[in-house]
Design a protein around this motif. Structure first.
Motif, PDB file in Angstrom:
ATOM      1  N   PHE A   1      43.466  38.334  38.959  1.00  0.00           N
ATOM      2  CA  PHE A   1      42.584  37.289  39.472  1.00  0.00           C
ATOM      3  C   PHE A   1      41.538  37.848  40.439  1.00  0.00           C
ATOM      4  O   PHE A   1      40.414  37.346  40.502  1.00  0.00           O
ATOM      5  CB  PHE A   1      43.390  36.151  40.107  1.00  0.00           C
ATOM      6  CG  PHE A   1      44.082  35.302  39.085  1.00  0.00           C
ATOM      7  CD1 PHE A   1      43.356  34.594  38.140  1.00  0.00           C
ATOM      8  CD2 PHE A   1      45.463  35.234  39.032  1.00  0.00           C
ATOM      9  CE1 PHE A   1      43.982  33.820  37.170  1.00  0.00           C
ATOM     10  CE2 PHE A   1      46.104  34.461  38.072  1.00  0.00           C
ATOM     11  CZ  PHE A   1      45.369  33.756  37.138  1.00  0.00           C
ATOM     12  N   LEU A   2      41.885  38.899  41.157  1.00  0.00           N
ATOM     13  CA  LEU A   2      40.885  39.565  41.998  1.00  0.00           C
ATOM     14  C   LEU A   2      39.796  40.205  41.138  1.00  0.00           C
ATOM     15  O   LEU A   2      38.616  40.155  41.477  1.00  0.00           O
ATOM     16  CB  LEU A   2      41.546  40.632  42.881  1.00  0.00           C
ATOM     17  CG  LEU A   2      42.344  40.126  44.074  1.00  0.00           C
ATOM     18  CD1 LEU A   2      43.170  41.262  44.670  1.00  0.00           C
ATOM     19  CD2 LEU A   2      41.435  39.513  45.120  1.00  0.00           C
ATOM     20  N   GLU A   3      40.201  40.820  40.032  1.00  0.00           N
ATOM     21  CA  GLU A   3      39.218  41.418  39.117  1.00  0.00           C
ATOM     22  C   GLU A   3      38.246  40.354  38.613  1.00  0.00           C
ATOM     23  O   GLU A   3      37.026  40.565  38.595  1.00  0.00           O
ATOM     24  CB  GLU A   3      39.929  42.082  37.944  1.00  0.00           C
ATOM     25  CG  GLU A   3      40.749  43.293  38.330  1.00  0.00           C
ATOM     26  CD  GLU A   3      41.738  43.719  37.253  1.00  0.00           C
ATOM     27  OE1 GLU A   3      41.632  43.246  36.092  1.00  0.00           O
ATOM     28  OE2 GLU A   3      42.625  44.531  37.561  1.00  0.00           O
ATOM     29  N   LEU A   4      38.783  39.221  38.197  1.00  0.00           N
ATOM     30  CA  LEU A   4      37.924  38.116  37.753  1.00  0.00           C
ATOM     31  C   LEU A   4      37.079  37.592  38.909  1.00  0.00           C
ATOM     32  O   LEU A   4      35.910  37.234  38.719  1.00  0.00           O
ATOM     33  CB  LEU A   4      38.768  36.978  37.179  1.00  0.00           C
ATOM     34  CG  LEU A   4      39.479  37.252  35.867  1.00  0.00           C
ATOM     35  CD1 LEU A   4      40.314  36.039  35.461  1.00  0.00           C
ATOM     36  CD2 LEU A   4      38.506  37.623  34.772  1.00  0.00           C
ATOM     37  N   GLY A   5      37.662  37.579  40.101  1.00  0.00           N
ATOM     38  CA  GLY A   5      36.948  37.109  41.279  1.00  0.00           C
ATOM     39  C   GLY A   5      35.705  37.931  41.582  1.00  0.00           C
ATOM     40  O   GLY A   5      34.688  37.392  42.034  1.00  0.00           O
ATOM     41  N   VAL A   6      35.773  39.226  41.325  1.00  0.00           N
ATOM     42  CA  VAL A   6      34.593  40.070  41.532  1.00  0.00           C
ATOM     43  C   VAL A   6      33.471  39.616  40.609  1.00  0.00           C
ATOM     44  O   VAL A   6      32.325  39.451  41.033  1.00  0.00           O
ATOM     45  CB  VAL A   6      34.925  41.565  41.299  1.00  0.00           C
ATOM     46  CG1 VAL A   6      33.657  42.405  41.260  1.00  0.00           C
ATOM     47  CG2 VAL A   6      35.863  42.072  42.380  1.00  0.00           C
ATOM     48  N   LEU A   7      33.785  39.399  39.347  1.00  0.00           N
ATOM     49  CA  LEU A   7      32.757  38.981  38.385  1.00  0.00           C
ATOM     50  C   LEU A   7      32.176  37.615  38.753  1.00  0.00           C
ATOM     51  O   LEU A   7      30.957  37.410  38.699  1.00  0.00           O
ATOM     52  CB  LEU A   7      33.340  38.964  36.973  1.00  0.00           C
ATOM     53  CG  LEU A   7      33.881  40.309  36.473  1.00  0.00           C
ATOM     54  CD1 LEU A   7      34.519  40.147  35.109  1.00  0.00           C
ATOM     55  CD2 LEU A   7      32.808  41.371  36.468  1.00  0.00           C
ATOM     56  N   ILE A   8      33.038  36.704  39.159  1.00  0.00           N
ATOM     57  CA  ILE A   8      32.584  35.375  39.562  1.00  0.00           C
ATOM     58  C   ILE A   8      31.730  35.462  40.828  1.00  0.00           C
ATOM     59  O   ILE A   8      30.688  34.802  40.940  1.00  0.00           O
ATOM     60  CB  ILE A   8      33.787  34.430  39.759  1.00  0.00           C
ATOM     61  CG1 ILE A   8      34.464  34.172  38.403  1.00  0.00           C
ATOM     62  CG2 ILE A   8      33.370  33.126  40.433  1.00  0.00           C
ATOM     63  CD1 ILE A   8      35.834  33.539  38.513  1.00  0.00           C
ATOM     64  N   SER A   9      32.146  36.288  41.774  1.00  0.00           N
ATOM     65  CA  SER A   9      31.388  36.466  43.020  1.00  0.00           C
ATOM     66  C   SER A   9      29.996  37.014  42.746  1.00  0.00           C
ATOM     67  O   SER A   9      29.006  36.560  43.326  1.00  0.00           O
ATOM     68  CB  SER A   9      32.129  37.422  43.964  1.00  0.00           C
ATOM     69  OG  SER A   9      33.372  36.897  44.320  1.00  0.00           O
TER      70      SER A   9
END
Length: 115
Positions: free
Chosen positions: A15-23
């Motif tokens: 979820f952190l990995e996805l969070g980077v892309l979303i950020s």
């Protein structure tokens, strides 16, 4: 119990990995520039980062898998960019929380040999 903890740590990392892309997307789309630049930044930033992740970090499947200090440096830059994107978008608290969650998850991955 340890299996559940390892699974949770892995899920948080995902979820952190996805969070980077979303950020990065959020940062790009909230810039005060014309719409074409917003689209370029909002879609292009995450696309570039996703490509880099696929080339160097993708769970043992990456064609140029990084190890050791190179992997650690890549992770720090990757997740730091996510936190910085949130902060640059005006979401400073979210950026700090993102960074803290990454650090805690990283320490837990080290302690459970999930590096």
């Amino acid at each position: 119990m340890l299996t559940v903890a390892k699974g949770t740590i892995g899920a948080v990392m995902f979820f952190l990995e996805l969070g980077v892309l979303i950020s990065l997307a959020y940062w790009g789309f909230t810039r005060e520039v014309n719409i074409l630049v917003k689209i370029l930044l909002g879609l292009g930033g995450p696309a570039v980062f996703a490509t880099l992740w696929g080339l160097f970090m993708a769970g043992g499947k990456a064609p140029h898998q990084l190890h050791g200090i190179a992997r650690a440096a890549f992770e720090v830059v990757w997740f730091g960019a996510g936190a910085a994107a949130l902060a640059a978008s005006g979401l400073v608290t979210a950026g700090v929380v993102f960074a803290v969650v990454y650090v805690v998850d990283g320490v837990l991955r080290l302690l459970t040999d999930q590096v």
